[in-house]
Design a protein around this motif. Structure first.
Motif, PDB file in Angstrom:
ATOM      1  N   TYR A 122      12.456 189.310 -12.695  1.00  0.00           N
ATOM      2  CA  TYR A 122      12.527 188.357 -13.372  1.00  0.00           C
ATOM      3  C   TYR A 122      13.151 189.137 -15.105  1.00  0.00           C
ATOM      4  CZ  TYR A 122      15.263 184.798 -16.861  1.00  0.00           C
ATOM      5  OH  TYR A 122      15.673 183.707 -17.838  1.00  0.00           O
ATOM      6  N   ARG A 123      12.515 189.776 -15.689  1.00  0.00           N
ATOM      7  CA  ARG A 123      11.745 190.349 -16.958  1.00  0.00           C
ATOM      8  C   ARG A 123      13.002 192.070 -16.515  1.00  0.00           C
ATOM      9  NH1 ARG A 123       7.446 191.159 -17.326  1.00  0.00           N
ATOM     10  NH2 ARG A 123       6.740 193.479 -16.394  1.00  0.00           N
ATOM     11  N   THR A 124      12.719 192.908 -15.541  1.00  0.00           N
ATOM     12  CA  THR A 124      13.278 194.558 -15.421  1.00  0.00           C
ATOM     13  C   THR A 124      15.032 193.811 -14.381  1.00  0.00           C
ATOM     14  OG1 THR A 124      12.355 194.380 -13.213  1.00  0.00           O
ATOM     15  CG2 THR A 124      11.448 195.416 -15.466  1.00  0.00           C
ATOM     16  N   GLU A 125      15.026 193.044 -14.001  1.00  0.00           N
ATOM     17  CA  GLU A 125      16.261 193.375 -13.842  1.00  0.00           C
ATOM     18  C   GLU A 125      17.265 191.620 -14.158  1.00  0.00           C
ATOM     19  OE1 GLU A 125      16.801 194.462  -9.150  1.00  0.00           O
ATOM     20  OE2 GLU A 125      14.291 194.879 -10.040  1.00  0.00           O
ATOM     21  N   GLY A 126      16.858 191.158 -14.894  1.00  0.00           N
ATOM     22  CA  GLY A 126      17.523 189.834 -14.613  1.00  0.00           C
ATOM     23  C   GLY A 126      18.150 189.112 -13.820  1.00  0.00           C
ATOM     24  N   PRO A 127      17.845 187.453 -14.080  1.00  0.00           N
ATOM     25  CA  PRO A 127      17.759 187.108 -12.928  1.00  0.00           C
ATOM     26  C   PRO A 127      19.033 186.867 -12.255  1.00  0.00           C
ATOM     27  CG  PRO A 127      19.563 185.787 -15.452  1.00  0.00           C
ATOM     28  CD  PRO A 127      19.080 186.963 -15.209  1.00  0.00           C
ATOM     29  N   LEU A 128      20.110 187.924 -11.869  1.00  0.00           N
ATOM     30  CA  LEU A 128      20.889 187.428 -10.858  1.00  0.00           C
ATOM     31  C   LEU A 128      20.037 188.527  -9.787  1.00  0.00           C
ATOM     32  CD1 LEU A 128      24.623 188.595 -12.654  1.00  0.00           C
ATOM     33  CD2 LEU A 128      23.804 186.167 -11.454  1.00  0.00           C
ATOM     34  N   VAL A 129      19.305 189.456 -10.170  1.00  0.00           N
ATOM     35  CA  VAL A 129      18.730 189.753  -9.227  1.00  0.00           C
ATOM     36  C   VAL A 129      17.899 189.337  -7.801  1.00  0.00           C
ATOM     37  CG1 VAL A 129      16.225 189.328 -10.123  1.00  0.00           C
ATOM     38  CG2 VAL A 129      16.808 191.883  -8.367  1.00  0.00           C
ATOM     39  N   PHE A 130      17.538 187.755  -8.315  1.00  0.00           N
ATOM     40  CA  PHE A 130      17.466 186.710  -7.252  1.00  0.00           C
ATOM     41  C   PHE A 130      18.649 186.398  -6.086  1.00  0.00           C
ATOM     42  CE2 PHE A 130      14.326 185.987 -10.409  1.00  0.00           C
ATOM     43  CZ  PHE A 130      13.231 186.195  -9.864  1.00  0.00           C
ATOM     44  N   TYR A 131      20.145 186.971  -6.353  1.00  0.00           N
ATOM     45  CA  TYR A 131      20.992 186.492  -5.585  1.00  0.00           C
ATOM     46  C   TYR A 131      22.100 188.086  -5.308  1.00  0.00           C
ATOM     47  CZ  TYR A 131      20.701 182.068  -5.867  1.00  0.00           C
ATOM     48  OH  TYR A 131      20.474 180.522  -5.882  1.00  0.00           O
ATOM     49  N   LYS A 132      20.799 188.480  -4.881  1.00  0.00           N
ATOM     50  CA  LYS A 132      21.951 190.209  -4.287  1.00  0.00           C
ATOM     51  C   LYS A 132      21.545 189.611  -2.977  1.00  0.00           C
ATOM     52  CE  LYS A 132      20.239 193.529  -7.913  1.00  0.00           C
ATOM     53  NZ  LYS A 132      20.210 195.147  -7.971  1.00  0.00           N
ATOM     54  N   GLY A 133      22.819 190.739  -2.512  1.00  0.00           N
ATOM     55  CA  GLY A 133      23.499 190.370  -0.979  1.00  0.00           C
ATOM     56  C   GLY A 133      23.408 189.265  -0.878  1.00  0.00           C
ATOM     57  N   LEU A 134      24.116 188.546  -1.825  1.00  0.00           N
ATOM     58  CA  LEU A 134      24.092 186.901  -1.828  1.00  0.00           C
ATOM     59  C   LEU A 134      26.008 187.083  -0.448  1.00  0.00           C
ATOM     60  CD1 LEU A 134      23.970 184.591  -1.735  1.00  0.00           C
ATOM     61  CD2 LEU A 134      25.077 184.171  -3.845  1.00  0.00           C
ATOM     62  N   ASN A 135      26.520 188.039  -0.815  1.00  0.00           N
ATOM     63  CA  ASN A 135      28.083 188.580  -0.555  1.00  0.00           C
ATOM     64  C   ASN A 135      28.208 188.934   1.414  1.00  0.00           C
ATOM     65  OD1 ASN A 135      29.266 187.172  -2.711  1.00  0.00           O
ATOM     66  ND2 ASN A 135      29.951 189.800  -3.209  1.00  0.00           N
ATOM     67  N   PRO A 136      27.294 189.427   1.268  1.00  0.00           N
ATOM     68  CA  PRO A 136      27.424 189.918   2.804  1.00  0.00           C
ATOM     69  C   PRO A 136      26.546 188.812   3.567  1.00  0.00           C
ATOM     70  CG  PRO A 136      25.563 190.994   1.703  1.00  0.00           C
ATOM     71  CD  PRO A 136      26.323 190.541   0.539  1.00  0.00           C
ATOM     72  N   THR A 137      25.536 187.968   2.694  1.00  0.00           N
ATOM     73  CA  THR A 137      24.919 186.896   3.728  1.00  0.00           C
ATOM     74  C   THR A 137      25.379 186.318   3.632  1.00  0.00           C
ATOM     75  OG1 THR A 137      22.847 187.592   2.403  1.00  0.00           O
ATOM     76  CG2 THR A 137      23.128 185.728   3.247  1.00  0.00           C
ATOM     77  N   LEU A 138      26.617 185.331   3.117  1.00  0.00           N
ATOM     78  CA  LEU A 138      27.723 184.323   3.455  1.00  0.00           C
ATOM     79  C   LEU A 138      28.467 184.539   4.791  1.00  0.00           C
ATOM     80  CD1 LEU A 138      27.782 182.842  -0.128  1.00  0.00           C
ATOM     81  CD2 LEU A 138      26.592 181.542   1.649  1.00  0.00           C
ATOM     82  N   ILE A 139      28.577 185.884   4.526  1.00  0.00           N
ATOM     83  CA  ILE A 139      29.993 186.634   4.985  1.00  0.00           C
ATOM     84  C   ILE A 139      29.404 186.545   6.018  1.00  0.00           C
ATOM     85  CG2 ILE A 139      31.560 188.310   5.727  1.00  0.00           C
ATOM     86  CD1 ILE A 139      31.662 188.496   2.625  1.00  0.00           C
ATOM     87  N   ALA A 140      27.776 186.823   6.807  1.00  0.00           N
ATOM     88  CA  ALA A 140      27.564 187.303   7.937  1.00  0.00           C
ATOM     89  C   ALA A 140      26.641 185.615   8.392  1.00  0.00           C
ATOM     90  CB  ALA A 140      26.652 188.755   7.479  1.00  0.00           C
ATOM     91  N   ILE A 141      26.381 184.697   7.929  1.00  0.00           N
ATOM     92  CA  ILE A 141      25.518 183.868   8.104  1.00  0.00           C
ATOM     93  C   ILE A 141      26.309 182.810   8.996  1.00  0.00           C
ATOM     94  CG2 ILE A 141      25.888 182.023   6.064  1.00  0.00           C
ATOM     95  CD1 ILE A 141      22.785 183.147   8.358  1.00  0.00           C
ATOM     96  N   PHE A 142      27.837 183.053   8.316  1.00  0.00           N
ATOM     97  CA  PHE A 142      28.776 181.570   8.875  1.00  0.00           C
ATOM     98  C   PHE A 142      29.075 182.606  10.434  1.00  0.00           C
ATOM     99  CE2 PHE A 142      32.622 179.736  10.112  1.00  0.00           C
ATOM    100  CZ  PHE A 142      32.355 178.457   9.024  1.00  0.00           C
ATOM    101  N   PRO A 143      29.439 183.039  10.666  1.00  0.00           N
ATOM    102  CA  PRO A 143      29.314 183.409  11.934  1.00  0.00           C
ATOM    103  C   PRO A 143      28.711 183.257  12.757  1.00  0.00           C
ATOM    104  CG  PRO A 143      30.224 185.462  10.658  1.00  0.00           C
ATOM    105  CD  PRO A 143      30.295 184.255   9.929  1.00  0.00           C
ATOM    106  N   TYR A 144      27.155 184.552  11.858  1.00  0.00           N
ATOM    107  CA  TYR A 144      26.325 184.437  13.438  1.00  0.00           C
ATOM    108  C   TYR A 144      25.429 182.899  13.302  1.00  0.00           C
ATOM    109  CZ  TYR A 144      21.136 184.664  14.156  1.00  0.00           C
ATOM    110  OH  TYR A 144      20.382 184.480  14.338  1.00  0.00           O
ATOM    111  N   ALA A 145      25.593 181.844  12.811  1.00  0.00           N
ATOM    112  CA  ALA A 145      24.738 180.330  12.946  1.00  0.00           C
ATOM    113  C   ALA A 145      25.790 179.579  13.313  1.00  0.00           C
ATOM    114  CB  ALA A 145      24.387 179.975  11.674  1.00  0.00           C
TER     115      ALA A 145
END
Length: 301
Positions: free
Chosen positions: A166-189
């Motif tokens: 959080y200190r070095t990369e900011g709050p958005l660090v916790f949502y890195k990789g969200l786009n490919p995750t959502l794109i992949a998880i819908f067809p995967y699940a």
């Protein structure tokens, strides 16, 4: 049966019980498949080819990687990031199975389609996974960072990782990789739930006498098949997600070989294809398929 089944008249399971079952199945499964998950992540993040012929490659096979991790980091390395991984499994399992139950019941009550149709299970499975992903993605990023780091460790504890990131990369660090995750998880699940349902029906058609009994074995077998098929169809996006999640974490990866920085999903996909070829998109597929077969089979079991 997973999901709402209007014909299961004898079933009396509350939404709370569905959520608890999803959580417990995720918890137990995570303990068992964690070593394969660590090896898979190491393979996915390795720029060099997974081959003995590449002298710069740190890892080139499942057994070799297992031995090397054991020698260099000890047996606990196979459960690196286990606490965030368990939080991920418990939270994801609860939200996914509860959402799937609620969505399939809504479809049935709206009288739009048969709640047991392939298309209904695909759509409801995909939507339930997206809801679960949004809920637990920060924990997934933490799990990836812990599994990716070698020795000496950059993050000593879960709290240290959260504060430092959080200190070095900011709050958005916790949502890195969200786009490919959502794109992949819908067809995967979606494929996971719908193929599982289809394989169960095929099993009962092929073995009518066995179909009415041995329910746990049937769930294990059909769940494993669904996991392998769905993981293979969506695997490249999982690799891109892992690469993006360790962005800004290059110093901890230096001892493993080459490191790369990516500006986003398209840049990541382009660099992987350009430098590593099409096969680079499938690095770590073998441990991932073993993990998918075991984890999906055990979760449905």
């Amino acid at each position: 049966m997973v999901g709402y089944d209007p014909k299961a008249d004898d079933r009396d399971i509350s939404n709370v019980e569905v959520a608890v079952a999803g959580s417990v199945s995720g918890l137990v499964t995570r303990v068992l498949i964690s070593p394969l998950d660590v090896i898979k992540i190491r393979f996915q993040l390795q720029i060099e080819r997974l081959s003995r012929s590449d002298p710069n490659a740190k890892y080139h096979g499942i057994l070799q990687a297992g031995r090397q991790i054991l020698q260099e980091e000890g047996p606990t390395a196979f459960w690196k990031g286990h606490i965030p991984a368990q939080l991920l499994s418990i939270g994801y399992g609860a939200v996914q199975f509860l959402s799937f139950e609620v969505l399939t019941e809504l479809v049935h009550r709206a009288s739009v389609r048969d709640a047991r149709d392939f298309s209904v299970h695909f759509l409801c499975g995909g939507l339930s996974a997206c809801v679960a992903t949004l809920a637990v993605h920060p924990v997934d990023v933490l799990r990836t960072r812990f599994a990716a780091q070698g020795e000496p460790r950059v993050y000593k504890t879960l709290r240290d990782a959260v504060v430092t990131m959080y200190r070095t990369e900011g709050p958005l660090v916790f949502y890195k990789g969200l786009n490919p995750t959502l794109i992949a998880i819908f067809p995967y699940a979606g494929f996971q739930f719908s193929i599982y349902s289809s394989l169960k029906r095929a099993y009962e058609w092929a073995l009518p006498a066995e179909g009415k009994k041995n329910g746990n074995f049937k769930n294990l077998l059909c769940g494993s098949g669904a996991g392998v098929i769905s993981k293979t169809l969506t695997y490249p996006l999982d690799l891109f997600k892992k690469r993006l999640q360790v962005g800004g974490f290059e110093q901890a990866r230096a001892s493993f070989g080459q490191v790369r920085s990516y500006k986003g999903l398209l840049d990541c996909a382009g660099q992987v294809l350009r430098e590593e070829g099409a096969q680079g998109c499938f690095k770590g597929l073998s441990p991932s398929l073993l993990k998918a077969a075991l984890s999906t089979g055990l979760v449905f079991f």
